[in-house]
Design a protein around this motif. Sequence first.
Motif, PDB file in Angstrom:
ATOM      1  N   ASN A 115     104.802  59.283  71.104  1.00 18.26           N
ATOM      2  CA  ASN A 115     104.694  58.316  72.109  1.00 18.26           C
ATOM      3  C   ASN A 115     105.616  57.092  71.709  1.00 18.26           C
ATOM      4  OD1 ASN A 115     103.693  55.845  73.736  1.00 18.26           O
ATOM      5  ND2 ASN A 115     102.278  57.331  74.548  1.00 18.26           N
ATOM      6  N   SER A 116     105.540  56.685  70.185  1.00 19.37           N
ATOM      7  CA  SER A 116     106.067  55.475  69.987  1.00 19.37           C
ATOM      8  C   SER A 116     107.833  55.796  69.855  1.00 19.37           C
ATOM      9  CB  SER A 116     105.772  55.287  68.441  1.00 19.37           C
ATOM     10  OG  SER A 116     106.481  54.212  67.901  1.00 19.37           O
ATOM     11  N   ALA A 135     108.961  55.436  73.276  1.00 17.42           N
ATOM     12  CA  ALA A 135     109.207  54.168  73.936  1.00 17.42           C
ATOM     13  C   ALA A 135     110.387  53.537  73.566  1.00 17.42           C
ATOM     14  CB  ALA A 135     107.758  53.369  73.338  1.00 17.42           C
ATOM     15  N   ARG A 155     103.682  47.407  78.801  1.00 13.90           N
ATOM     16  CA  ARG A 155     102.962  48.991  78.960  1.00 13.90           C
ATOM     17  C   ARG A 155     103.408  49.398  80.190  1.00 13.90           C
ATOM     18  NH1 ARG A 155      96.486  49.426  79.209  1.00 13.90           N
ATOM     19  NH2 ARG A 155      96.846  48.167  80.964  1.00 13.90           N
ATOM     20  N   GLU A 180      99.869  56.703  78.997  1.00 11.00           N
ATOM     21  CA  GLU A 180     100.222  55.300  79.057  1.00 11.00           C
ATOM     22  C   GLU A 180     101.200  55.091  77.635  1.00 11.00           C
ATOM     23  OE1 GLU A 180      97.355  52.144  77.068  1.00 11.00           O
ATOM     24  OE2 GLU A 180      96.484  52.919  78.985  1.00 11.00           O
ATOM     25  N   MET A 181     102.011  53.842  77.808  1.00 11.60           N
ATOM     26  CA  MET A 181     102.981  54.057  76.725  1.00 11.60           C
ATOM     27  C   MET A 181     103.088  52.635  76.352  1.00 11.60           C
ATOM     28  SD  MET A 181     107.179  54.727  76.777  1.00 11.60           S
ATOM     29  CE  MET A 181     106.826  56.437  77.004  1.00 11.60           C
ATOM     30  N   ALA A 216     102.674  62.329  75.393  1.00  8.17           N
ATOM     31  CA  ALA A 216     101.920  60.997  75.495  1.00  8.17           C
ATOM     32  C   ALA A 216     100.681  60.918  74.590  1.00  8.17           C
ATOM     33  CB  ALA A 216     101.833  60.358  76.666  1.00  8.17           C
TER      34      ALA A 216
END
Length: 384
Positions: free
Chosen positions: A374-375, A378, A71, A83-84, A368
């Motif tokens: 967000n995905s 990532a 993370r 957060e990711m 985010a």
Amino acid sequence: MADVLIIGAGPVGLFMAALLLQAGVDVQTVEQRSAPEPHSRAIGIHPPALAALARAGVGEALVGEGVRIRRGVALAGGKRLAEMSFAGVSDCFPFILSHPQGRTEALLERRVNGLKAGAVHRAVRLTGLSDDGGQVTVDAVGPCGAVRYAAPLVIAADGVRSSVRALQGIGVRGKDYPDSYVMGDFADGTGFGADAALFLAGDGIVESFPLPGQLRRWVVRLGARDAAGLTADGGDCAAWFTQCVRGRTGFEIDPGTNSMLSSFGVRTRLASRMVAGRVIMIGDAAHEVSPIGGQGMNLGWLDAEALAPIVTAALGGEDVAGSLRIFERTRLRAAAKAARQAEINMALGRPLADRRLALRNRGIAGVAAVPFVNSLIARRFTMH
């Protein structure tokens, strides 16, 4: 005479050697350095590269030693903005592995020597290279004087100042950036554990990554005042660095625990070609990208994985001209994509005045907060 001569025994050259040796190819590797570099710049291993390293027989050892970053968190003014998670980026390796480059090289060299004792020759400096269309002859100076190597194929993994690229007269196109950074490794007292942290400060971003051995790497983007202060600090760079981190993040780090401190600028260089007759360039010899984002070393490993089956096919007598053209095109395209991603990363971390800083930070938090986006980000950050 070996089947393949590899120039460069850094992480990319050693990985290339391991892949070919385990496929039954006779390999010799030569390296200008008399010993491995003791300090590590690159630390991040992304899931696609980790899968490739596993296929070369070193994945288990790497994961066993490294820190699994599952993370990343973004903070500003002491508050968590976003957060990711990397949980969905890979079935086998749902994390970015933090592992010092020096140890990565050591594990790869152990693997190479296990496959063929004496495959790595150090303190060998190239002086000439000729390709007659049937084999490549390399002249060099080693510990005992002049030496000559010959092989049907040469793979150059000799870094950003590639001697092979220069001897072949291959041009590069590139771009220099105004961004400068200082990074250092210190004892970790943050409480972040295995999380990576990005501090979105107005004076410039600070990045923080866990390392094995309860250490943490800090990367600080310099502004004009920082550069002047660092120069005028009287030589106590660790003290200056810890003050800078404290001012931007609020975290105290102990300057007495510093094990490495290094500054670096940023540029991009792409070779005009990766294949020149019987000579093929991979890694930083073919493409140098910004370290911000940690994709450079991983790009080299993925070059090697793509090249290995083409080399074995060529040595088996197959016509691989078309495969080499595809290899060159796709790998240079991948390097250009990584360079663009690094540009975005750097732009997000540059110093900003209060109003623009607030807008940027709200934008990052808003993006985010959308799960699909967000995905997607990532996956982009982890080279998928």
